[in-house]
Design a protein around this motif. Structure first.
Motif, mmCIF file in Angstrom:
data_model
loop_
_atom_site.group_PDB
_atom_site.id
_atom_site.type_symbol
_atom_site.label_atom_id
_atom_site.label_comp_id
_atom_site.label_asym_id
_atom_site.label_seq_id
_atom_site.Cartn_x
_atom_site.Cartn_y
_atom_site.Cartn_z
ATOM 1 N N PRO A 10 0.798 -1.227 0.000
ATOM 2 C CA PRO A 10 0.000 0.000 0.000
ATOM 3 C C PRO A 10 0.834 1.283 0.000
ATOM 4 N N ASN A 11 2.044 1.230 0.545
ATOM 5 C CA ASN A 11 2.895 2.413 0.584
ATOM 6 C C ASN A 11 3.412 2.821 -0.791
ATOM 7 N N THR A 12 3.338 1.943 -1.773
ATOM 8 C CA THR A 12 3.842 2.261 -3.111
ATOM 9 C C THR A 12 2.737 2.717 -4.060
ATOM 10 N N LEU A 13 1.526 2.935 -3.547
ATOM 11 C CA LEU A 13 0.423 3.369 -4.410
ATOM 12 C C LEU A 13 0.715 4.717 -5.066
ATOM 13 N N ASP A 14 1.320 5.636 -4.326
ATOM 14 C CA ASP A 14 1.646 6.941 -4.911
ATOM 15 C C ASP A 14 2.657 6.803 -6.049
ATOM 16 N N ARG A 15 3.622 5.902 -5.875
ATOM 17 C CA ARG A 15 4.585 5.641 -6.956
ATOM 18 C C ARG A 15 3.881 5.081 -8.183
ATOM 19 N N PHE A 16 2.901 4.168 -7.952
ATOM 20 C CA PHE A 16 2.146 3.619 -9.079
ATOM 21 C C PHE A 16 1.349 4.714 -9.781
ATOM 22 N N ARG A 17 0.698 5.575 -9.010
ATOM 23 C CA ARG A 17 -0.096 6.654 -9.627
ATOM 24 C C ARG A 17 0.774 7.562 -10.486
ATOM 25 N N ALA A 18 1.968 7.885 -9.997
ATOM 26 C CA ALA A 18 2.883 8.722 -10.788
ATOM 27 C C ALA A 18 3.312 7.997 -12.062
ATOM 28 N N ALA A 19 3.615 6.703 -11.944
ATOM 29 C CA ALA A 19 4.013 5.922 -13.123
ATOM 30 C C ALA A 19 2.859 5.807 -14.111
ATOM 31 N N ALA A 20 1.642 5.613 -13.592
ATOM 32 C CA ALA A 20 0.474 5.508 -14.462
ATOM 33 C C ALA A 20 0.246 6.813 -15.216
ATOM 34 N N LYS A 21 0.452 7.924 -14.542
ATOM 35 C CA LYS A 21 0.298 9.225 -15.197
ATOM 36 C C LYS A 21 1.343 9.396 -16.297
ATOM 37 N N ASP A 22 2.600 9.003 -16.014
ATOM 38 C CA ASP A 22 3.669 9.101 -17.006
ATOM 39 C C ASP A 22 3.409 8.196 -18.213
ATOM 40 N N LEU A 23 2.789 7.031 -17.968
ATOM 41 C CA LEU A 23 2.500 6.078 -19.052
ATOM 42 C C LEU A 23 1.143 6.327 -19.695
ATOM 43 N N ASP A 24 0.441 7.374 -19.264
ATOM 44 C CA ASP A 24 -0.881 7.740 -19.784
ATOM 45 C C ASP A 24 -1.904 6.627 -19.546
ATOM 46 N N LEU A 25 -1.841 6.017 -18.358
ATOM 47 C CA LEU A 25 -2.809 5.001 -17.953
ATOM 48 C C LEU A 25 -3.795 5.659 -17.005
ATOM 49 N N SER A 26 -5.018 5.838 -17.449
ATOM 50 C CA SER A 26 -5.983 6.551 -16.621
ATOM 51 C C SER A 26 -7.068 5.650 -16.053
ATOM 52 N N ASP A 27 -7.242 4.449 -16.609
ATOM 53 C CA ASP A 27 -8.324 3.573 -16.173
ATOM 54 C C ASP A 27 -7.739 2.302 -15.578
ATOM 55 N N PHE A 28 -7.793 2.190 -14.251
ATOM 56 C CA PHE A 28 -7.310 0.993 -13.577
ATOM 57 C C PHE A 28 -8.120 0.792 -12.310
ATOM 58 N N VAL A 67 -4.606 -3.030 -21.317
ATOM 59 C CA VAL A 67 -3.747 -2.332 -22.273
ATOM 60 C C VAL A 67 -3.816 -3.040 -23.624
ATOM 61 N N ALA A 68 -3.374 -2.352 -24.656
ATOM 62 C CA ALA A 68 -3.324 -2.943 -25.982
ATOM 63 C C ALA A 68 -2.238 -4.016 -26.024
ATOM 64 N N ASP A 69 -2.430 -5.012 -26.897
ATOM 65 C CA ASP A 69 -1.474 -6.127 -27.006
ATOM 66 C C ASP A 69 -0.051 -5.651 -27.256
ATOM 67 N N ASP A 70 0.118 -4.731 -28.190
ATOM 68 C CA ASP A 70 1.467 -4.306 -28.576
ATOM 69 C C ASP A 70 2.168 -3.455 -27.511
ATOM 70 N N ALA A 71 1.408 -2.869 -26.584
ATOM 71 C CA ALA A 71 2.004 -2.013 -25.558
ATOM 72 C C ALA A 71 2.220 -2.731 -24.225
ATOM 73 N N ALA A 72 1.701 -3.935 -24.080
ATOM 74 C CA ALA A 72 1.701 -4.613 -22.780
ATOM 75 C C ALA A 72 3.103 -4.837 -22.219
ATOM 76 N N MET A 73 4.013 -5.355 -23.008
ATOM 77 C CA MET A 73 5.353 -5.662 -22.488
ATOM 78 C C MET A 73 6.116 -4.404 -22.087
ATOM 79 N N GLN A 74 6.007 -3.355 -22.876
ATOM 80 C CA GLN A 74 6.698 -2.102 -22.545
ATOM 81 C C GLN A 74 6.125 -1.491 -21.267
ATOM 82 N N ILE A 75 4.818 -1.494 -21.135
ATOM 83 C CA ILE A 75 4.186 -0.952 -19.926
ATOM 84 C C ILE A 75 4.586 -1.788 -18.714
ATOM 85 N N ALA A 76 4.606 -3.110 -18.872
ATOM 86 C CA ALA A 76 5.002 -3.992 -17.764
ATOM 87 C C ALA A 76 6.439 -3.713 -17.331
ATOM 88 N N ARG A 77 7.346 -3.537 -18.290
ATOM 89 C CA ARG A 77 8.746 -3.226 -17.952
ATOM 90 C C ARG A 77 8.852 -1.926 -17.170
#
Length: 123
Positions: A10-28, A67-77
């Motif tokens: 739970p302490n890393t949720l803020d880090r995830f939110r920042a990463a999601a914003k950088d990766l343009d992930l808005s729906d999770f 996520v889209a098929d072609d973007a999944a591995m890059q987003i996961a990395r």
């Protein structure tokens, strides 16, 4: 479409939110889950109101995103480097379900949207 599931502290949720914003992930989705501890830690005993008990579950957050098929591995990395999740799964979706309160549509071409548990149980 692919679904990425992350389990994080739970302490890393803020880090995830920042990463999601950088990766343009808005729906999770974020769900609170409980996990068992590793065997080396499981034997620790705690004191609560004068009584001993063994703490065998720990609070974690499970994050689901589509996520889209072609973007999944890059987003996961990127998420592994930035968030450092405890576990990660990448699942291929054969069919996506999109639902409203009155209807549910099923198509392999429609982007996946979360359905309520009641709707999922009826279809």
């Amino acid at each position: 479409m692919k679904r990425i599931e992350l389990v994080i502290d739970p302490n890393t949720l803020d880090r995830f939110r920042a990463a999601a914003k950088d990766l343009d992930l808005s729906d999770f989705e974020v769900t609170e889950v409980r996990r068992t501890l590793p065997a080396s830690i499981r034997e620790r005993q705690r004191l609560y109101r004068g009584r001993e008990f063994v703490l065998d579950l720990v609070e974690r957050l499970k994050i689901d995103l589509m996520v889209a098929d072609d973007a999944a591995m890059q987003i996961a990395r990127e998420l592994v480097e930035t968030v450092r999740p405890e576990s990660m799964a990448i699942l291929k979706l054969e069919r996506a379900f999109v639902g409203t309160s009155q209807t549910v549509f099923c198509s392999p071409r429609i982007a996946a949207v979360s359905a309520s548990p009641a709707m999922a149980a009826t279809h």
